[in-house]
Design a protein around this motif. Structure first.
Motif, PDB file in Angstrom:
ATOM      1  N   ILE A 212       0.850  -1.202   0.000  1.00  0.00           N
ATOM      2  CA  ILE A 212       0.000   0.000   0.000  1.00  0.00           C
ATOM      3  C   ILE A 212       0.876   1.238   0.000  1.00  0.00           C
ATOM      4  CG2 ILE A 212      -1.785   1.247   1.272  1.00  0.00           C
ATOM      5  CD1 ILE A 212      -2.447  -1.490   2.653  1.00  0.00           C
TER       6      ILE A 212
ATOM      7  N   LEU B  54       1.668   5.101   0.449  1.00  0.00           N
ATOM      8  CA  LEU B  54       1.138   6.282   1.136  1.00  0.00           C
ATOM      9  C   LEU B  54       1.802   7.513   0.517  1.00  0.00           C
ATOM     10  CD1 LEU B  54       1.204   4.920   4.809  1.00  0.00           C
ATOM     11  CD2 LEU B  54      -0.682   4.870   3.166  1.00  0.00           C
ATOM     12  N   HIS B  55       1.207   8.658   0.781  1.00  0.00           N
ATOM     13  CA  HIS B  55       1.693   9.856   0.098  1.00  0.00           C
ATOM     14  C   HIS B  55       1.799  11.067   1.013  1.00  0.00           C
ATOM     15  CE1 HIS B  55       1.538   8.361  -4.072  1.00  0.00           C
ATOM     16  NE2 HIS B  55       0.533   7.624  -3.664  1.00  0.00           N
TER      17      HIS B  55
ATOM     18  N   ARG C  58       2.168  15.794   4.592  1.00  0.00           N
ATOM     19  CA  ARG C  58       1.062  16.380   5.360  1.00  0.00           C
ATOM     20  C   ARG C  58       1.172  17.893   5.477  1.00  0.00           C
ATOM     21  NH1 ARG C  58      -1.288  12.105   8.511  1.00  0.00           N
ATOM     22  NH2 ARG C  58      -1.683  10.653   6.829  1.00  0.00           N
TER      23      ARG C  58
ATOM     24  N   LYS D  26       5.712  -7.252   8.486  1.00  0.00           N
ATOM     25  CA  LYS D  26       5.097  -6.040   7.953  1.00  0.00           C
ATOM     26  C   LYS D  26       6.067  -4.909   8.238  1.00  0.00           C
ATOM     27  CE  LYS D  26       0.503  -7.732   9.051  1.00  0.00           C
ATOM     28  NZ  LYS D  26      -0.507  -7.758  10.128  1.00  0.00           N
TER      29      LYS D  26
ATOM     30  N   HIS E  26       5.495   7.039  12.098  1.00  0.00           N
ATOM     31  CA  HIS E  26       4.419   6.056  11.935  1.00  0.00           C
ATOM     32  C   HIS E  26       4.913   4.668  12.361  1.00  0.00           C
ATOM     33  CE1 HIS E  26       0.560   4.931  10.023  1.00  0.00           C
ATOM     34  NE2 HIS E  26       1.164   3.781   9.774  1.00  0.00           N
TER      35      HIS E  26
ATOM     36  N   PHE F  96       3.494   2.345  15.551  1.00  0.00           N
ATOM     37  CA  PHE F  96       2.865   1.035  15.391  1.00  0.00           C
ATOM     38  C   PHE F  96       3.856  -0.123  15.508  1.00  0.00           C
ATOM     39  CE2 PHE F  96       0.010   4.062  13.361  1.00  0.00           C
ATOM     40  CZ  PHE F  96      -1.159   3.775  14.066  1.00  0.00           C
TER      41      PHE F  96
ATOM     42  N   LEU G 179      -4.683   2.681  15.820  1.00  0.00           N
ATOM     43  CA  LEU G 179      -4.827   3.208  14.456  1.00  0.00           C
ATOM     44  C   LEU G 179      -6.087   4.059  14.306  1.00  0.00           C
ATOM     45  CD1 LEU G 179      -3.775   3.084  11.470  1.00  0.00           C
ATOM     46  CD2 LEU G 179      -5.363   1.174  11.144  1.00  0.00           C
ATOM     47  N   TYR G 180      -5.938   5.173  13.633  1.00  0.00           N
ATOM     48  CA  TYR G 180      -7.075   6.024  13.290  1.00  0.00           C
ATOM     49  C   TYR G 180      -7.005   6.349  11.799  1.00  0.00           C
ATOM     50  CZ  TYR G 180      -9.672  10.474  12.850  1.00  0.00           C
ATOM     51  OH  TYR G 180     -10.495  11.492  12.430  1.00  0.00           O
TER      52      TYR G 180
ATOM     53  N   ASP H 204      -3.966   8.771  11.282  1.00  0.00           N
ATOM     54  CA  ASP H 204      -2.670   8.155  10.961  1.00  0.00           C
ATOM     55  C   ASP H 204      -2.595   7.930   9.463  1.00  0.00           C
ATOM     56  OD1 ASP H 204      -1.648   7.737  13.655  1.00  0.00           O
ATOM     57  OD2 ASP H 204      -3.358   6.389  13.858  1.00  0.00           O
ATOM     58  N   ILE H 205      -3.739   7.557   8.912  1.00  0.00           N
ATOM     59  CA  ILE H 205      -3.864   7.412   7.472  1.00  0.00           C
ATOM     60  C   ILE H 205      -5.012   8.324   7.046  1.00  0.00           C
ATOM     61  CG2 ILE H 205      -4.293   5.828   5.549  1.00  0.00           C
ATOM     62  CD1 ILE H 205      -1.856   4.903   6.990  1.00  0.00           C
ATOM     63  N   MET H 206      -4.756   9.102   5.998  1.00  0.00           N
ATOM     64  CA  MET H 206      -5.753  10.048   5.510  1.00  0.00           C
ATOM     65  C   MET H 206      -6.206   9.589   4.129  1.00  0.00           C
ATOM     66  SD  MET H 206      -5.854  12.617   7.806  1.00  0.00           S
ATOM     67  CE  MET H 206      -6.722  13.757   6.734  1.00  0.00           C
TER      68      MET H 206
ATOM     69  N   ASP I  54      -3.082  10.589   2.130  1.00  0.00           N
ATOM     70  CA  ASP I  54      -2.274   9.440   1.707  1.00  0.00           C
ATOM     71  C   ASP I  54      -2.762   8.844   0.405  1.00  0.00           C
ATOM     72  OD1 ASP I  54      -0.223   8.870   3.727  1.00  0.00           O
ATOM     73  OD2 ASP I  54      -1.944   8.920   5.061  1.00  0.00           O
TER      74      ASP I  54
ATOM     75  N   ARG J  30      -7.620  -3.792   4.767  1.00  0.00           N
ATOM     76  CA  ARG J  30      -6.196  -4.114   4.621  1.00  0.00           C
ATOM     77  C   ARG J  30      -5.332  -3.253   5.527  1.00  0.00           C
ATOM     78  NH1 ARG J  30      -5.121  -3.264  -1.311  1.00  0.00           N
ATOM     79  NH2 ARG J  30      -2.955  -3.508  -0.676  1.00  0.00           N
ATOM     80  N   LEU J  31      -5.697  -1.978   5.647  1.00  0.00           N
ATOM     81  CA  LEU J  31      -4.919  -1.091   6.520  1.00  0.00           C
ATOM     82  C   LEU J  31      -5.030  -1.524   7.982  1.00  0.00           C
ATOM     83  CD1 LEU J  31      -5.711   2.331   4.824  1.00  0.00           C
ATOM     84  CD2 LEU J  31      -3.428   1.324   5.113  1.00  0.00           C
TER      85      LEU J  31
ATOM     86  N   ASP K 272      -5.680  -4.497   9.039  1.00  0.00           N
ATOM     87  CA  ASP K 272      -4.923  -5.744   9.144  1.00  0.00           C
ATOM     88  C   ASP K 272      -3.422  -5.452   9.287  1.00  0.00           C
ATOM     89  OD1 ASP K 272      -4.837  -8.649   8.967  1.00  0.00           O
ATOM     90  OD2 ASP K 272      -3.685  -8.264   7.139  1.00  0.00           O
ATOM     91  N   PHE K 273      -2.926  -4.564   8.469  1.00  0.00           N
ATOM     92  CA  PHE K 273      -1.490  -4.270   8.473  1.00  0.00           C
ATOM     93  C   PHE K 273      -1.035  -3.724   9.818  1.00  0.00           C
ATOM     94  CE2 PHE K 273       2.529  -2.330   7.589  1.00  0.00           C
ATOM     95  CZ  PHE K 273       3.058  -3.075   6.540  1.00  0.00           C
ATOM     96  N   HIS K 274      -1.883  -2.908  10.435  1.00  0.00           N
ATOM     97  CA  HIS K 274      -1.465  -2.251  11.680  1.00  0.00           C
ATOM     98  C   HIS K 274      -1.817  -3.044  12.922  1.00  0.00           C
ATOM     99  CE1 HIS K 274      -1.228   1.079   8.811  1.00  0.00           C
ATOM    100  NE2 HIS K 274      -0.294   1.554   9.605  1.00  0.00           N
ATOM    101  N   GLN K 275      -2.336  -4.255  12.736  1.00  0.00           N
ATOM    102  CA  GLN K 275      -2.730  -4.983  13.925  1.00  0.00           C
ATOM    103  C   GLN K 275      -1.565  -5.663  14.644  1.00  0.00           C
ATOM    104  OE1 GLN K 275      -6.248  -6.991  12.769  1.00  0.00           O
ATOM    105  NE2 GLN K 275      -7.544  -5.682  14.006  1.00  0.00           N
ATOM    106  N   THR K 276      -0.428  -5.748  13.970  1.00  0.00           N
ATOM    107  CA  THR K 276       0.769  -6.262  14.633  1.00  0.00           C
ATOM    108  C   THR K 276       1.214  -5.240  15.658  1.00  0.00           C
ATOM    109  OG1 THR K 276       1.389  -6.878  12.411  1.00  0.00           O
ATOM    110  CG2 THR K 276       2.987  -7.342  14.146  1.00  0.00           C
TER     111      THR K 276
END
Ligand SMILES: [Zn+2]
Ligand SMILES: [Zn+2]
Lengths: 321, 309, 321, 309
Positions: free
Chosen positions: A87, A89-90, A93, A112, A149, A153, D201-202, D223-225, D266, D280-281, D283-287
């Motif tokens: 995925i 990202l861009h 900000r 990941k 980021h 995480f 995650l937000y 966190d992701i826009m 993003d 998917r996002l 899922d990715f951040h659940q670790t």
């Protein structure tokens, strides 16, 4: 690279080309002169030997040519092969999305990771958009946002470096290129997640380092890494643009040399002929190496991960007292 | 005819030789200096007593590390550390001359072992860890010695809980140490992470000129960023940028004042104000907890204040 | 304000002006007609009574006029009086130094604080430079840098607010004004040092709030604070620019009203006639109030300071279930 | 003559009345919608089954909160929270009408109590805390109820360690609640600080249109826009800016694509991809720690790797 695309030959491969032409000529005569078969076979053998010989005797400037090869695989080529659903990202900000610096969420084997890489662009149009792989402060600040980021995480960071350096432009200076790079260095030093950096092509000066301060630094076999471009070095120290080969030699910029200096942790073997001849193969080889380093690093505690990185850099340098 | 020519002429014409030999050009140059900016001729002794600032146009001349230290620090307070740290030639670098030989030459000319002096000092009574770069030594370039001395100074500041002050002046990385010199950017920035985490003040002072790897590492990581008037500061050099963008840059591009306008430095401070400014900044940040002074200030109550119910 | 500068009168002060003219006329006749002395004395008394009466019956729009008075003291006027040696800092470290937002290191009585304030500019030239007190994203990011500075050095934060709001410009949007304000809010919420905000003049919407999320909010007696300018409110809700007075009333934007709503912790009394008539006096009064609040807040633990702020905002609002 | 006129004309001329009454304009409008962008007429049922995206030009129509929830969440998984929270009229606000009355009108038209619906849901199997704003209710304006529901949703996400997803659509603050509405920016942002600190995650999703106090608080703190194609998003409105700078703005100013170019979001994601992308996002951040899966991937060793000695 798609298999139908023919690798573009480099200067030092000229002897191979000549030999290949001979082979072709003989092969065309095979039907009329079947007796040539043994010669053709022999020449094929010669070709292999010559190729190996050329590739085991590359001068630093030949490595440079391979590192800068127009078909060299770039960050996106690796990310696509590590994880076809990665995925992207861009943006920083704040004001811009610098295409010279690609960021995203990539799965590498069981890991990941937050992935960051420079992008030189493939077509002429893309090259212009990507500023030939020279990021601006907004690019480094996009990377900075991703460092944070990753920290938030608890994701490891992977950076792929292939850049002539940070862009020497007017706006880049006005937007504080120096601070953008410096802050990335300090923040990279502070992280409690593993950082693995790979110089895949050109490692150009501070612009490369800005995403390259890592727990582990890998270099592809033909990649180069230097404090200034060999052209810049030649023009400043020799005051001559003819001395690029000499500058390449003097600066010790090849993967092997830098590995000997103790700065690079691993040299990743490329397919014979260079990474651009076999995208899938180099991506697989690199992936195996990355997983191995991540296996080690992710076993450390967060504090230890940071400490490991600080200790690594604290030692670099050569002084006497 | 300017003064220089006049002196030269006088010598040629052998006028008034009876009493005194005229000055040779060398003697003349030692006695007088010309301002780069306003072209004024200044008696060297006057220039020094004016902190190497042109009395007419306030042009700030480049100064060496020791001159800077004597200007900034309380007399006799500076104690150098790591004085004996010296360069090796790890790459056996040779261009038109060997790095080893260039190092010797550089030291002979500058009288320094490398491009930075570090130590402990007092500035207007405030104890600090101080590093001062010297452009006259190898263009102020950062190799392993500068990197190591900066890292050690940072650790010195950290262990002794001293504010860190670094005066930078540098052309960039020292090419002759190749990748090792690049890595000093990482090393110094990583060392600063420790200081940052500990909440210790770092004041970075940028002087004419500061460029390249030094700006893109420790020099731009100050909690407070100060530049000297007219100093040229940047990442890439002016000429490289002009070649890249194929246009002329504005005259004031990359000057301290330009940087101030572009939000990159907190202040541009005249040399005569520098020690005082540092001292006040150090004083201001020395409160580690909120610690109101024991005595409340005397303030007349001039008006009723409504209390929030 | 220098004592020689005469306060510029406002519309609602017209009756006072008329009376003052009468007094002057009579005083001119005193020499020829000494019998008028009692009348003059009486008129002087009347003048005082009228002034008090006018100032105890101000409409919201009159407070607005005082809050926007051209001679209203601005952040620098206060900082200069709190600490004549205060040190101004500059820039967002990224690209610009926004003059509409002043930051510095100021001593307030026994406290060293990181001070942040909007600046409308006094002369026409300064007003233009300061964009009439409307900060751009670079200004809010300069403030953000100072929030982090304060946190690092455990210094309390003081903000002085007098702004029509954030600048509605094209570049401001391109540089992500929304994010600049939003991030300031989240970071202000996170701080473990005391934050005291004072609305000294106009508190204009999100642009004011971006430096106004604080443990304690003070308002000067004639200051106003609103979610949109009364002009904007009138044009949107009444579709008429004549309804500014009505919008001022409806929005409950005066210090007294906002105090009653429980959002402002203290209303700081101004000199009779407004803060602009006595700079030294209002600065002293404000300083006393600030010290009192800092006395209380600095006694709390860092964690408690943050908690205090979070609890304050968690409660704001009016809903039923 | 367009279809609308044709229907109207047909009715007027009373043609072919024998079998069926022709559609009234109202009936017609319920059955057909015209795309704002390409002017195509779309059968309403087709439009809905296409997620309210124009099949021809991919224009993303504004959609209500409940339609959005049904598009995004796994069927039957959405559990609303704080459904009964409602506005009061704390200022007794009156312009040309009273706020109380306007509130009633708004609810009558939108069928909602206020401009946001919040709750717990599953998106492609991933449990999330979900808030969806509705522009059709009072212009999606943020007053005390929106602020309180967002704050509670954030706390819900925090306590249940659920990723937070908010789909915004708003004209800004609700003026009729005055300063209380402004303070909801502070309240929601302060609540997000808790989530940020906890590393949860937000994902913030911006839909047509999102402006003012909502953008300058929770909507820009993701966190992701993510933005929807064509959505107009900004702090100040286009008209206000044009009046201020006295020039026309580019056509694509403040569109999702413009924001992407200016580094503010993003990604711009088509509505049909939205649920999948969120899933998917998440899922990715659940670790939360580095947790390589138990089974190592099968990768051929194709090349020798030099080991660092
Ligand atoms: Zn001069
Ligand atoms: Zn369409």
């Amino acid at each position: 690279m798609a298999s139908e695309t023919k690798p573009v030959p480099l200067d030092f491969e000229q002897p191979l080309l000549a030999l290949a032409q001979q082979i072709e000529m003989l092969e065309n005569q095979l039907q009329s002169q079947p007796g040539l078969e043994a010669d053709v076979k022999n020449l094929h053998e010669q070709y292999k030997i010559l190729r190996r010989s050329i590739y085991s005797n590359l001068r630093p400037i030949d490595h440079l040519a391979l590192a800068r090869h127009v078909q060299r695989p770039y960050a996106r080529d690796y990310f696509d092969r590590f994880d076809k659903n990665w995925i992207e990202l861009h943006g920083d900000r704040k004001m811009a999305d610098d295409p010279a610096l690609v960021v995203g969420l990539v799965t590498v084997g069981p890991y990941k990771v937050v992935a960051i890489g420079t992008d030189k662009g493939r077509s002429l149009r893309q090259k212009q958009i990507c500023n030939f792989g020279m990021p601006q402060p907004e690019g480094y600040r996009k990377a900075l946002r991703m460092f944070e980021h990753a920290q938030k995480f608890a994701l490891p960071i992977l950076t792929l470096i292939d850049t002539p350096g940070a862009y020497p432009g007017m706006t880049a200076e006005e937007h504080n290129q120096a601070e953008a790079i410096a802050l990335n260095l300090r923040v990279l030093a502070s992280l409690k997640v593993p950082v693995v950096a790979v110089v895949t092509g050109e490692g150009g000066s501070g612009g490369a380092l800005a995403i390259g301060l890592a727990n582990r630094i890998l270099m592809l076999e033909h990649a180069v890494y230097s404090v200034i471009s060999p052209e810049g070095c030649a023009s400043i120290l020799w005051r001559s643009s003819d001395k690029v080969a000499a500058a390449c030699e003097a600066m010790k910029m090849t993967a092997g040399e830098i590995h000997k200096l103790g700065i690079v942790d691993e040299v990743v073997k490329e397919p014979l002929g260079g990474a651009h001849t076999e995208y899938d193969q180099i991506a697989k080889t690199l992936q195996i190496a990355l997983i191995r380093h991540l296996d080690t690093l992710t076993k450390l505690s967060p504090t230890r991960i940071k400490q490991d990185r600080l200790e690594k850099y604290r030692k670099i340098g050569s002084t006497i007292e | 005819m300017d003064l220089k020519e006049w002196f030269a002429d006088r010598r040629k014409r052998q006028e008034n030789l009876e009493i005194k030999q005229p000055l040779t050009t060398e003697e003349y140059c030692a006695l007088w200096r010309q301002c780069f900016q306003c072209r004024e001729l200044i008696y060297t002794r006057d220039l020094h007593s004016n902190l190497s600032v042109c009395p007419k146009c306030h042009y700030h001349f480049r100064i060496g590390a020791w001159e800077r230290i004597s200007q900034l620090t309380d007399e006799g307070s500076f104690k150098e550390i790591d004085a004996s740290l010296s360069s090796t030639d790890p790459l056996k670098f040779f261009d038109t001359d060997s790095y080893s030989h260039r190092l010797e030459e550089a030291s002979r000319k500058s009288g320094l072992r490398d491009a930075i002096i570090t130590g402990a000092a007092q500035i207007k009574g405030k104890a600090v860890a101080l590093g001062v770069m010297d452009f006259a030594h190898f263009g102020g370039s950062m190799g392993s010695v500068v990197g190591e001395k900066v890292a050690r100074l940072i650790e010195y500041a950290l262990h002794n809980k001293l504010p860190l002050i670094i005066v930078s002046s540098s052309g960039g990385a020292r090419m002759q140490e190749g990748i090792l010199s690049l890595m000093q950017m990482a090393k110094t920035s990583a060392a600063l992470e420790g200081l940052h985490e500990a909440g210790i003040l770092y004041i970075s002072i940028l002087s004419e000129p500061t460029y390249g790897g030094v700006t893109a590492s420790f020099a731009f990581l100050g909690d407070i960023m100060i530049a000297e008037p007219g100093a040229r500061i940047g990442f890439a050099g002016r000429r490289v940028i002009e070649q890249t963008i194929r246009q002329k840059l504005p005259n004031d591009f990359q000057t301290a004042e330009y940087l101030l306008k572009h939000g990159q430095v907190d202040m541009v401070i005249e040399r005569r104000q520098l020690a005082e400014t540092i001292s006040r900044l150090v004083d201001f940040h020395q409160t580690i907890e909120f610690r109101p002074s024991a005595v409340k200030p005397k303030i007349e109550v001039v008006s009723i204040i409504e209390k929030n119910k």
